[in-house]
Design a protein around this motif. Structure first.
Motif, PDB file in Angstrom:
ATOM      1  N   CYS A 121       1.839   9.294  -5.902  1.00 46.57           N
ATOM      2  CA  CYS A 121       2.221  10.691  -5.630  1.00 46.57           C
ATOM      3  C   CYS A 121       3.305  11.158  -6.600  1.00 46.57           C
ATOM      4  N   ALA A 122       4.245  10.279  -6.918  1.00 52.30           N
ATOM      5  CA  ALA A 122       5.298  10.631  -7.875  1.00 52.30           C
ATOM      6  C   ALA A 122       4.698  10.907  -9.251  1.00 52.30           C
ATOM      7  N   ALA A 123       3.766  10.065  -9.681  1.00 54.34           N
ATOM      8  CA  ALA A 123       3.121  10.286 -10.985  1.00 54.34           C
ATOM      9  C   ALA A 123       2.332  11.588 -10.977  1.00 54.34           C
ATOM     10  N   PHE A 124       1.637  11.842  -9.883  1.00 54.26           N
ATOM     11  CA  PHE A 124       0.881  13.089  -9.777  1.00 54.26           C
ATOM     12  C   PHE A 124       1.812  14.295  -9.864  1.00 54.26           C
ATOM     13  N   ALA A 125       2.964  14.229  -9.198  1.00 53.45           N
ATOM     14  CA  ALA A 125       3.923  15.335  -9.241  1.00 53.45           C
ATOM     15  C   ALA A 125       4.424  15.571 -10.659  1.00 53.45           C
ATOM     16  N   HIS A 126       4.681  14.496 -11.391  1.00 51.27           N
ATOM     17  CA  HIS A 126       5.123  14.639 -12.786  1.00 51.27           C
ATOM     18  C   HIS A 126       4.027  15.243 -13.658  1.00 51.27           C
ATOM     19  N   LEU A 127       2.809  14.770 -13.465  1.00 53.47           N
ATOM     20  CA  LEU A 127       1.696  15.293 -14.269  1.00 53.47           C
ATOM     21  C   LEU A 127       1.408  16.754 -13.933  1.00 53.47           C
ATOM     22  N   VAL A 165       1.777   0.135 -11.538  1.00 56.39           N
ATOM     23  CA  VAL A 165       1.173  -1.136 -11.950  1.00 56.39           C
ATOM     24  C   VAL A 165       1.763  -2.297 -11.149  1.00 56.39           C
ATOM     25  N   ILE A 166       3.072  -2.308 -10.982  1.00 61.81           N
ATOM     26  CA  ILE A 166       3.711  -3.380 -10.216  1.00 61.81           C
ATOM     27  C   ILE A 166       3.270  -3.335  -8.754  1.00 61.81           C
ATOM     28  N   SER A 167       3.231  -2.151  -8.161  1.00 67.82           N
ATOM     29  CA  SER A 167       2.830  -2.022  -6.752  1.00 67.82           C
ATOM     30  C   SER A 167       1.377  -2.446  -6.545  1.00 67.82           C
ATOM     31  N   VAL A 168       0.516  -2.029  -7.437  1.00 70.14           N
ATOM     32  CA  VAL A 168      -0.901  -2.423  -7.333  1.00 70.14           C
ATOM     33  C   VAL A 168      -1.039  -3.930  -7.543  1.00 70.14           C
ATOM     34  N   SER A 169      -0.265  -4.482  -8.462  1.00 70.81           N
ATOM     35  CA  SER A 169      -0.313  -5.931  -8.688  1.00 70.81           C
ATOM     36  C   SER A 169       0.102  -6.695  -7.443  1.00 70.81           C
ATOM     37  N   ILE A 170       1.166  -6.242  -6.795  1.00 73.43           N
ATOM     38  CA  ILE A 170       1.590  -6.892  -5.551  1.00 73.43           C
ATOM     39  C   ILE A 170       0.492  -6.787  -4.506  1.00 73.43           C
ATOM     40  N   LEU A 171      -0.110  -5.612  -4.390  1.00 73.87           N
ATOM     41  CA  LEU A 171      -1.173  -5.410  -3.404  1.00 73.87           C
ATOM     42  C   LEU A 171      -2.366  -6.324  -3.680  1.00 73.87           C
ATOM     43  N   MET A 181       0.834  -1.204   0.000  1.00 71.20           N
ATOM     44  CA  MET A 181       0.000   0.000   0.000  1.00 71.20           C
ATOM     45  C   MET A 181       0.871   1.257   0.000  1.00 71.20           C
ATOM     46  N   GLY A 182       1.919   1.244   0.807  1.00 72.01           N
ATOM     47  CA  GLY A 182       2.822   2.389   0.871  1.00 72.01           C
ATOM     48  C   GLY A 182       3.499   2.648  -0.464  1.00 72.01           C
ATOM     49  N   LEU A 183       3.954   1.600  -1.135  1.00 73.27           N
ATOM     50  CA  LEU A 183       4.570   1.772  -2.452  1.00 73.27           C
ATOM     51  C   LEU A 183       3.565   2.302  -3.470  1.00 73.27           C
ATOM     52  N   THR A 187       7.487   5.617 -13.809  1.00 72.78           N
ATOM     53  CA  THR A 187       6.693   5.749 -12.591  1.00 72.78           C
ATOM     54  C   THR A 187       5.365   5.003 -12.719  1.00 72.78           C
ATOM     55  N   VAL A 188       4.716   5.152 -13.860  1.00 74.34           N
ATOM     56  CA  VAL A 188       3.434   4.466 -14.076  1.00 74.34           C
ATOM     57  C   VAL A 188       3.632   2.949 -14.053  1.00 74.34           C
ATOM     58  N   SER A 189       4.736   2.473 -14.619  1.00 70.98           N
ATOM     59  CA  SER A 189       4.978   1.025 -14.586  1.00 70.98           C
ATOM     60  C   SER A 189       5.148   0.536 -13.150  1.00 70.98           C
ATOM     61  N   TRP A 190       5.753   1.364 -12.285  1.00 72.57           N
ATOM     62  CA  TRP A 190       5.893   0.961 -10.891  1.00 72.57           C
ATOM     63  C   TRP A 190       4.582   1.047 -10.126  1.00 72.57           C
TER      64      TRP A 190
END
Length: 127
Positions: free
Chosen positions: A88-94, A111-117, A80-82, A106-109
């Motif tokens: 937040c990182a993607a939001f900052a870039h956008l 996807v990976i973080s949500v997949s793990i969750l 969840m933290g990841l 960032t978007v790929s990470w």
């Protein structure tokens, strides 16, 4: 499903450990320089590189590792933290209209973080 969770978690642990090392030690210099350029581009203070970013990544590594070794609630919290961190990182870039190679990465990470969750939560619900 369990194999996918383990593989993704190990990949996330490895990447998070490497980036935590970069955040906390500024080594290797070329990677640290890219991280600082990205922080500057999106308007995040450089002082955040060590805390909260570096420390957060260390906590993610510890939490994901704990999840792999049989403490599932901690692993879920780390996932969840990841997810929150990368969102937040993607939001900052956008927000900064900073669309270089960091945004797709960032978007790929995310996807990976949500997949793990999701896989982690699914293992809780599996009989």
């Amino acid at each position: 499903m369990h194999t996918a969770l383990v593989v993704l978690t190990i990949v996330a642990i490895g990447f998070s450990a490497f980036t935590a090392l970069v955040s906390l030690t500024d080594r290797p210099r070329a990677v640290a320089r890219g991280a600082y350029e990205s922080l500057d581009a999106v308007g995040v203070p450089r002082s955040w590189q060590r805390f909260p970013i570096g420390v957060g990544k260390v906590l993610a590594v510890l939490g994901l590792s704990a999840g792999l070794f049989g403490i599932p609630g901690v692993g879920t919290a780390a996932a969840m933290g990841l997810t929150v961190y990368w969102s937040c990182a993607a939001f900052a870039h956008l927000r900064a209209r900073h669309y270089d190679y960091h945004l797709p990465f960032t978007v790929s990470w995310i996807v990976i973080s949500v997949s793990i969750l999701v896989l982690d939560l699914a293992t809780w619900c599996a009989p």
